[in-house]
Design a protein around this motif. Structure first.
Motif, short mmCIF file in Angstrom:
data_model
loop_
_atom_site.label_atom_id
_atom_site.label_comp_id
_atom_site.label_asym_id
_atom_site.label_seq_id
_atom_site.Cartn_x
_atom_site.Cartn_y
_atom_site.Cartn_z
N LEU A 32 0.78 -0.98 0.03
CA LEU A 32 0.04 0.03 -0.11
C LEU A 32 0.86 0.99 -0.02
N GLU A 33 0.71 1.83 -1.05
CA GLU A 33 1.48 3.35 -1.29
C GLU A 33 0.53 4.61 -0.76
N VAL A 34 0.84 5.23 0.12
CA VAL A 34 0.23 6.38 0.51
C VAL A 34 1.04 7.64 -0.11
N GLY A 35 0.28 8.69 -0.52
CA GLY A 35 0.96 9.75 -0.97
C GLY A 35 1.67 9.63 -2.44
N ALA A 41 -4.90 13.84 -2.95
CA ALA A 41 -5.08 14.83 -3.94
C ALA A 41 -4.94 14.31 -5.24
N THR A 42 -5.78 13.31 -6.03
CA THR A 42 -5.48 12.86 -7.29
C THR A 42 -5.60 13.91 -8.45
N ASP A 88 -2.92 4.02 -12.19
CA ASP A 88 -4.01 4.00 -11.49
C ASP A 88 -3.48 4.62 -10.19
N VAL A 89 -4.24 5.74 -9.44
CA VAL A 89 -3.99 6.37 -8.01
C VAL A 89 -5.37 6.52 -7.41
N GLN A 90 -5.64 5.90 -6.54
CA GLN A 90 -6.98 5.81 -5.83
C GLN A 90 -6.87 6.94 -4.89
N ALA A 91 -8.07 7.64 -4.70
CA ALA A 91 -8.28 8.79 -3.98
C ALA A 91 -8.73 8.44 -2.48
N ALA A 92 -7.83 8.66 -1.64
CA ALA A 92 -8.05 8.42 -0.20
C ALA A 92 -6.94 9.16 0.53
#
Length: 259
Positions: free
Chosen positions: A126-129, A152-153, A166-170
């Motif tokens: 899981l990569e955040v930011g 902030a996608t 793909d980068v999910q917004a969270a």
């Protein structure tokens, strides 16, 4: 500077720097440095050079001035993003901040990606930011199961809104709380921002990858490093620290101390 403009300058940058090194085959001595700078490609392991030739972030960097230090088991290679203005290739060089906003603030290498894949041992990441998703895209290309997230996608002040995967917004905390089964990855978290600390506080899993600078540098803020020191134990460090000159970032794998 737009993504298109930077990409358009890559070939010219490489061409000018190739010619520069042909005129300076013994390396370049700059004031204040005890050793001559060499093209980065001369200092990298062969597999990293092969990877760099296919990696858009790394294509021009193969010709950037660099210094190498440390034993073979823990090499550090520092890359300089500019030359003095009186050097004939100075105007061609794309600066660190421009390249970082397109790709990533941490330089990706084959060594680092292989090292991280080995540490995961089949587990999800899981990569955040995640920003542009650059690291996630490279890891996915080699078969890793990566969930990339960013709060902030659409409006991300640290990227030029170019997306590699793909980068999910969270938010970092939301993502970390929901995925304790995955190894948490924090790569160059923003300076003086609580994002990394909030992710670490919310995360209940046992594995953490941190790629970035140390306390007092340009990543995260004090509470993140406090939590890292109190609750996490470093167990593996990447054998190659490839970074911009003047920064101390490295890749480290941690396990929770209670584990």
């Amino acid at each position: 500077m737009s993504t298109e403009t930077v990409i358009g300058r890559v070939a010219e940058t490489a061409r000018r720097l190739v010619g520069y090194w042909e005129r300076n085959p013994g390396g370049v001595r700059l004031p204040g440095w005890h050793a001559p700078f060499r093209p980065l490609g001369d200092l990298l392991p062969a597999r990293d050079v092969e990877f760099a030739e296919r990696n858009p972030q790394m294509v021009p960097l193969l010709w950037y001035p660099a210094l190498s230090a440390g034993p073979d088991t823990r090499r550090v290679i520092d890359v300089l993003d500019h030359l003095p203005v009186d050097h004939d290739a100075a105007s061609a060089m794309i600066r660190r901040q421009e390249l970082s906003r397109i790709y990533s603030w941490a330089i990706a290498s084959r060594t680092a990606l292989d090292w991280l894949g080995d540490r995961l041992a089949g587990r999800g990441l899981l990569e955040v930011g995640a920003g542009s998703g650059y690291w996630a895209s490279l890891l996915r290309a080699q078969g890793a199961d990566v969930l990339a997230t960013d709060s902030a996608t659409d409006r991300n002040g640290y990227t030029d809104r170019f997306r590699f995967t793909d980068v999910q917004a969270a938010t970092a905390a939301e993502a970390a709380r929901c995925h304790p089964d995955r190894v948490l990855a924090v790569i160059w978290p923003p300076y003086r921002d609580t994002m990394a600390a909030e992710a670490l506080d919310a995360y209940q899993g046992s594995g953490l990858v941190y790629i970035g600078g140390g306390r007092g540098g340009l990543c995260a803020e004090r509470s993140f490093f406090d939590a890292l020191a109190e609750h996490w134990r470093p167990v593996f460090r990447c054998p190659l620290a490839l970074r911009w000159l003047g920064y101390d970032d490295q890749a480290t794998f941690y396990v929770r101390r209670s584990s």
